[in-house]
Design an enzyme around this catalytic site. Structure first.
Site, PDB file in Angstrom:
ATOM      1  N   THR A  33      -0.844   1.946  10.270  1.00  0.00           N
ATOM      2  CA  THR A  33      -1.768   2.647   9.753  1.00  0.00           C
ATOM      3  C   THR A  33      -3.314   2.365   9.912  1.00  0.00           C
ATOM      4  O   THR A  33      -4.103   3.150   9.586  1.00  0.00           O
ATOM      5  CB  THR A  33      -1.650   2.577   8.175  1.00  0.00           C
ATOM      6  OG1 THR A  33      -1.702   1.359   7.810  1.00  0.00           O
ATOM      7  CG2 THR A  33      -0.027   2.893   7.851  1.00  0.00           C
ATOM      8  N   CYS A  68      -4.085   5.612   8.378  1.00  0.00           N
ATOM      9  CA  CYS A  68      -4.861   6.030   7.253  1.00  0.00           C
ATOM     10  C   CYS A  68      -6.214   6.550   7.572  1.00  0.00           C
ATOM     11  O   CYS A  68      -6.813   6.029   8.249  1.00  0.00           O
ATOM     12  CB  CYS A  68      -4.929   4.568   6.331  1.00  0.00           C
ATOM     13  SG  CYS A  68      -6.029   4.709   4.909  1.00  0.00           S
ATOM     14  N   HIS A  77       2.070  -8.126  13.825  1.00  0.00           N
ATOM     15  CA  HIS A  77       1.178  -7.766  12.684  1.00  0.00           C
ATOM     16  C   HIS A  77       2.193  -7.606  11.406  1.00  0.00           C
ATOM     17  O   HIS A  77       3.211  -7.280  11.722  1.00  0.00           O
ATOM     18  CB  HIS A  77       0.251  -6.584  12.818  1.00  0.00           C
ATOM     19  CG  HIS A  77      -0.514  -6.303  11.912  1.00  0.00           C
ATOM     20  ND1 HIS A  77      -0.318  -5.706  10.578  1.00  0.00           N
ATOM     21  CD2 HIS A  77      -2.049  -6.861  11.616  1.00  0.00           C
ATOM     22  CE1 HIS A  77      -1.420  -5.622   9.849  1.00  0.00           C
ATOM     23  NE2 HIS A  77      -2.338  -5.981  10.481  1.00  0.00           N
ATOM     24  N   SER A 131      -7.696  -8.035  12.376  1.00  0.00           N
ATOM     25  CA  SER A 131      -7.651  -7.157  13.725  1.00  0.00           C
ATOM     26  C   SER A 131      -8.471  -5.771  13.431  1.00  0.00           C
ATOM     27  O   SER A 131      -9.134  -5.432  14.288  1.00  0.00           O
ATOM     28  CB  SER A 131      -6.369  -6.918  14.148  1.00  0.00           C
ATOM     29  OG  SER A 131      -5.310  -6.259  12.957  1.00  0.00           O
ATOM     30  N   GLU A 136       2.109  -5.653   8.951  1.00  0.00           N
ATOM     31  CA  GLU A 136       2.489  -4.395   8.608  1.00  0.00           C
ATOM     32  C   GLU A 136       3.629  -3.825   9.739  1.00  0.00           C
ATOM     33  O   GLU A 136       4.509  -3.124   9.394  1.00  0.00           O
ATOM     34  CB  GLU A 136       1.330  -3.158   8.853  1.00  0.00           C
ATOM     35  CG  GLU A 136       1.703  -1.954   8.597  1.00  0.00           C
ATOM     36  CD  GLU A 136       0.693  -0.862   8.674  1.00  0.00           C
ATOM     37  OE1 GLU A 136       1.018   0.114   9.323  1.00  0.00           O
ATOM     38  OE2 GLU A 136      -0.378  -1.288   8.493  1.00  0.00           O
ATOM     39  N   CYS A 157       0.887  -1.222  -0.023  1.00  0.00           N
ATOM     40  CA  CYS A 157      -0.194   0.088  -0.099  1.00  0.00           C
ATOM     41  C   CYS A 157       0.723   1.250  -0.073  1.00  0.00           C
ATOM     42  O   CYS A 157       1.760   1.287   0.834  1.00  0.00           O
ATOM     43  CB  CYS A 157      -0.676   0.092   1.065  1.00  0.00           C
ATOM     44  SG  CYS A 157      -1.811   1.622   1.393  1.00  0.00           S
TER      45      CYS A 157
END
Length: 289
Positions: free
Chosen positions: A168, A198, A130, A227, A132, A98
């Site tokens: 994010t 985000c 996680h 999540s 990310e 992303c």
């Protein structure tokens, strides 16, 4: 009486996930094998749909054995070590990270690469482990500290310069609590924080609460691994106790919608719209028996 059933128009894939899935589909069209590092999205039904099209899900341990193959990096992003392993094994990377995550990775990397005497303590507000977050921590050679709760700050040296970033997809309210908790604990040193959440994701929380208020029953559709989905579902349940969590149409209990005049269907940023439509069809079938 058949109830009014509405699918929330703002639910479903965020633009990062939309981009990753489009990227996968475009590359699958040529018939060559395509592997995805981890589930492309935290939704088992969408993963299965793409598996039937030829997308093979792999884990990090599988990478070295894929010499010369194509590997898609999903929207969550990856640490530098993944790119290094790919180069060493002649793996063709299809990068669907992303853009919002990529920008955050660059900012954290720049902070970490300052001279040692100017390098701050880098804190990331996010879910430990996680995908990310692993990618963000990887920009600092593993030195960034991940914080999920305020009390975890007590173990850190906050009197040095501190920079705070956020995963994010975390909530704005949670990020603000961490900011205030650091301020309360700091006695010296600079403190800079960057709201890297985000907005397409963050703005859904308030919208979904309003959506949940306007329906007698809410069916929230999301995968078991999401999540983001769990957080959004809890937001619905806070304002509407008749909110129910369902992974797909087969998991719906007819008792949930009994006697309801209005039913709202919504989902996470990892929930495909086609799945919410299947849930709607199932509820309509239940209500017309």
């Amino acid at each position: 009486m058949i109830p009014k059933i509405e699918i929330d128009s703002q639910s479903g894939f965020c633009f990062g996930v939309v981009g990753a899935i489009r990227c996968a589909e475009q590359h699958l069209d040529d018939g060559r094998p395509l592997y995805c590092l981890g589930d492309i999205v935290h939704n088992a039904d969408e993963v299965e749909r793409l598996r039937r099209r030829g997308l093979h899900t792999i884990e990090h341990a599988d990478l070295p054995a894929l010499r010369g193959k194509r590997v898609l990096l999903r929207a969550h992003g990856e640490p530098p070590s993944t790119y290094r392993i790919a180069r060493e094994n002649d793996i063709e990377i299809v990068d669907a990270t992303c853009p919002v995550v990529l920008q955050l990775q660059r900012r954290i990397k720049e902070a970490y690469e300052r001279p040692a005497e100017r390098r701050p303590l880098i804190i990331i507000y996010g879910k430990r482990g996680h995908a990310e977050v692993n990618g963000l921590v990887g920009q600092t050679c593993g030195e960034a500290v991940v914080v999920e709760q305020e009390d975890e700050l007590d173990a850190l040296d906050l009197d040095r310069d501190v920079e705070l970033y956020s995963q994010t997809t975390k909530s704005l309210s949670g990020f603000r609590r961490i900011v205030e908790a650091i301020r309360e604990r700091k006695r010296s040193g600079a403190f800079r924080y960057y709201d890297t959440i985000c907005r397409q994701v963050a703005n859904r929380m308030g919208h979904l609460r309003e959506f949940a208020r306007t329906h007698e029953v809410i069916v929230f559709v999301c995968g078991a691994k999401s999540s983001n989905g769990k957080a959004l579902y809890e937001a619905c349940r806070e304002v509407n106790p008749r909110s129910y969590l369902s992974v797909n149409q087969d998991a719906i209990d007819p008792a949930w919608v009994e006697g309801a005049r209005t039913i709202g269907i919504c989902g996470a940023t990892s929930t495909p719209s086609w799945l919410m439509n299947k849930v709607k069809d199932k509820i309509e079938e239940i209500c017309t028996r």
